[in-house]
Scaffold this motif. Sequence first.
Motif, PDB file in Angstrom:
ATOM      1  N   UNK A   8     -36.554 -73.264 -35.029  1.00  5.38           N
ATOM      2  CA  UNK A   8     -37.067 -72.485 -35.498  1.00  5.38           C
ATOM      3  C   UNK A   8     -37.072 -73.330 -36.990  1.00  5.38           C
ATOM      4  N   UNK A   9     -37.852 -73.858 -37.446  1.00  6.45           N
ATOM      5  CA  UNK A   9     -37.358 -74.851 -39.004  1.00  6.45           C
ATOM      6  C   UNK A   9     -38.611 -74.978 -39.224  1.00  6.45           C
ATOM      7  N   UNK A  10     -38.101 -75.196 -40.791  1.00  2.90           N
ATOM      8  CA  UNK A  10     -39.157 -74.954 -41.934  1.00  2.90           C
ATOM      9  C   UNK A  10     -39.288 -76.647 -42.105  1.00  2.90           C
ATOM     10  N   UNK A  11     -40.556 -76.655 -43.085  1.00  5.95           N
ATOM     11  CA  UNK A  11     -41.025 -78.112 -42.989  1.00  5.95           C
ATOM     12  C   UNK A  11     -39.869 -79.046 -43.728  1.00  5.95           C
ATOM     13  N   UNK A  12     -38.827 -78.557 -44.837  1.00  4.91           N
ATOM     14  CA  UNK A  12     -38.285 -79.220 -45.841  1.00  4.91           C
ATOM     15  C   UNK A  12     -36.956 -79.435 -44.430  1.00  4.91           C
ATOM     16  N   UNK A  13     -36.561 -78.828 -43.036  1.00  5.74           N
ATOM     17  CA  UNK A  13     -35.777 -78.699 -42.811  1.00  5.74           C
ATOM     18  C   UNK A  13     -34.518 -78.083 -42.448  1.00  5.74           C
ATOM     19  N   UNK A  14     -34.867 -76.739 -42.832  1.00  4.03           N
ATOM     20  CA  UNK A  14     -34.029 -75.351 -42.980  1.00  4.03           C
ATOM     21  C   UNK A  14     -33.978 -74.629 -41.205  1.00  4.03           C
ATOM     22  N   UNK A  15     -33.313 -74.781 -40.916  1.00  9.69           N
ATOM     23  CA  UNK A  15     -33.452 -73.949 -39.686  1.00  9.69           C
ATOM     24  C   UNK A  15     -32.288 -72.310 -39.624  1.00  9.69           C
ATOM     25  N   UNK A  16     -31.371 -72.846 -40.203  1.00  9.13           N
ATOM     26  CA  UNK A  16     -30.402 -71.532 -40.825  1.00  9.13           C
ATOM     27  C   UNK A  16     -30.642 -70.213 -41.292  1.00  9.13           C
ATOM     28  N   UNK A  17     -30.534 -68.974 -40.494  1.00  5.55           N
ATOM     29  CA  UNK A  17     -30.723 -67.793 -41.135  1.00  5.55           C
ATOM     30  C   UNK A  17     -32.212 -67.096 -40.551  1.00  5.55           C
ATOM     31  N   UNK A  18     -32.872 -67.637 -39.855  1.00  4.55           N
ATOM     32  CA  UNK A  18     -34.466 -66.893 -39.837  1.00  4.55           C
ATOM     33  C   UNK A  18     -34.607 -65.759 -39.783  1.00  4.55           C
ATOM     34  N   UNK A  19     -33.995 -65.497 -39.244  1.00  5.04           N
ATOM     35  CA  UNK A  19     -33.468 -63.868 -38.883  1.00  5.04           C
ATOM     36  C   UNK A  19     -33.647 -62.644 -39.922  1.00  5.04           C
ATOM     37  N   UNK A  20     -32.961 -63.067 -40.520  1.00  8.99           N
ATOM     38  CA  UNK A  20     -32.414 -61.688 -41.455  1.00  8.99           C
ATOM     39  C   UNK A  20     -31.267 -62.231 -42.098  1.00  8.99           C
ATOM     40  N   UNK A  21     -31.275 -61.823 -43.736  1.00  5.26           N
ATOM     41  CA  UNK A  21     -30.712 -61.643 -44.388  1.00  5.26           C
ATOM     42  C   UNK A  21     -29.352 -62.496 -44.910  1.00  5.26           C
ATOM     43  N   UNK A  22     -28.573 -61.317 -43.844  1.00  7.02           N
ATOM     44  CA  UNK A  22     -27.436 -61.874 -43.428  1.00  7.02           C
ATOM     45  C   UNK A  22     -26.970 -62.135 -42.460  1.00  7.02           C
ATOM     46  N   UNK A  23     -28.283 -62.970 -41.313  1.00  8.49           N
ATOM     47  CA  UNK A  23     -27.629 -63.302 -40.048  1.00  8.49           C
ATOM     48  C   UNK A  23     -26.543 -64.582 -40.538  1.00  8.49           C
ATOM     49  N   UNK A  24     -26.544 -65.456 -40.993  1.00 11.37           N
ATOM     50  CA  UNK A  24     -26.096 -67.097 -41.739  1.00 11.37           C
ATOM     51  C   UNK A  24     -26.037 -66.786 -43.002  1.00 11.37           C
ATOM     52  N   UNK A  25     -24.775 -66.575 -43.371  1.00 12.21           N
ATOM     53  CA  UNK A  25     -24.327 -66.320 -44.785  1.00 12.21           C
ATOM     54  C   UNK A  25     -23.653 -68.370 -45.784  1.00 12.21           C
ATOM     55  N   UNK A  26     -23.081 -68.770 -44.313  1.00 14.54           N
ATOM     56  CA  UNK A  26     -22.277 -69.685 -44.483  1.00 14.54           C
ATOM     57  C   UNK A  26     -22.993 -70.584 -45.708  1.00 14.54           C
ATOM     58  N   UNK A  27     -21.845 -71.263 -46.787  1.00 15.66           N
ATOM     59  CA  UNK A  27     -22.552 -71.726 -47.299  1.00 15.66           C
ATOM     60  C   UNK A  27     -22.995 -71.511 -48.835  1.00 15.66           C
ATOM     61  N   UNK A  28     -22.596 -70.240 -48.651  1.00 17.90           N
ATOM     62  CA  UNK A  28     -23.990 -69.878 -49.544  1.00 17.90           C
ATOM     63  C   UNK A  28     -25.120 -69.248 -49.318  1.00 17.90           C
ATOM     64  N   UNK A  29     -25.859 -69.194 -48.634  1.00 21.67           N
ATOM     65  CA  UNK A  29     -27.052 -69.932 -47.967  1.00 21.67           C
ATOM     66  C   UNK A  29     -27.721 -68.586 -48.001  1.00 21.67           C
ATOM     67  N   UNK A  30     -28.541 -68.237 -49.056  1.00 24.86           N
ATOM     68  CA  UNK A  30     -29.170 -66.696 -49.710  1.00 24.86           C
ATOM     69  C   UNK A  30     -30.975 -67.106 -49.349  1.00 24.86           C
ATOM     70  N   UNK A  31     -31.340 -67.636 -48.416  1.00 26.08           N
ATOM     71  CA  UNK A  31     -32.740 -67.474 -47.882  1.00 26.08           C
ATOM     72  C   UNK A  31     -33.042 -67.368 -46.146  1.00 26.08           C
ATOM     73  N   UNK A  32     -31.521 -65.983 -45.988  1.00 28.90           N
ATOM     74  CA  UNK A  32     -31.609 -65.614 -45.129  1.00 28.90           C
ATOM     75  C   UNK A  32     -33.708 -64.811 -44.904  1.00 28.90           C
ATOM     76  N   UNK A  33     -33.970 -64.837 -43.389  1.00 30.23           N
ATOM     77  CA  UNK A  33     -34.853 -63.713 -43.156  1.00 30.23           C
ATOM     78  C   UNK A  33     -35.969 -64.560 -43.309  1.00 30.23           C
ATOM     79  N   UNK A  34     -36.422 -66.056 -43.380  1.00 31.96           N
ATOM     80  CA  UNK A  34     -37.223 -66.590 -44.125  1.00 31.96           C
ATOM     81  C   UNK A  34     -38.632 -66.919 -43.197  1.00 31.96           C
ATOM     82  N   UNK A  35     -37.833 -66.443 -41.492  1.00 30.67           N
ATOM     83  CA  UNK A  35     -39.314 -66.798 -40.624  1.00 30.67           C
ATOM     84  C   UNK A  35     -39.615 -65.143 -40.507  1.00 30.67           C
ATOM     85  N   UNK A  36     -39.445 -64.254 -40.832  1.00 26.66           N
ATOM     86  CA  UNK A  36     -40.063 -62.717 -40.441  1.00 26.66           C
ATOM     87  C   UNK A  36     -40.918 -62.388 -41.108  1.00 26.66           C
TER      88      UNK A  36
END
Length: 99
Positions: A8-36
């Motif tokens: 699961x990847x966005x058109x701009x290449x994001x695959x990090x943390x698709x399911x939950x805001x707290x799934x993967x917050x490494x490197x200050x990633x704040x867009x978790x849960x984008x797939x839901x």
Amino acid sequence: MKIVLTEFVTLDGVSQGPGSPTEDTSNDFTRGGWLVPYLDEVFVRRTSDWLGLADGLLLGRRTYEAFARDWPQITDPNDPYRTDEFITKVRSDQHSDGG
């Protein structure tokens, strides 16, 4: 053996943390849960079909740990995401205890 990659990847290449805001917050990633917000009946049917074609799953350690946590909660034998029948392989250079 045939290996098929499904990611699961966005058109701009994001695959990090698709399911939950707290799934993967490494490197200050704040867009978790984008797939839901996009989960709908068509999505469930398609991903269920993909799983139905698989003989096994090759997962990274973090994904495996999330699946292993959630698998026991799926008790309905007709649930399309019930995957406990799969042969699962995990690839990791780290142990879950950080060692």
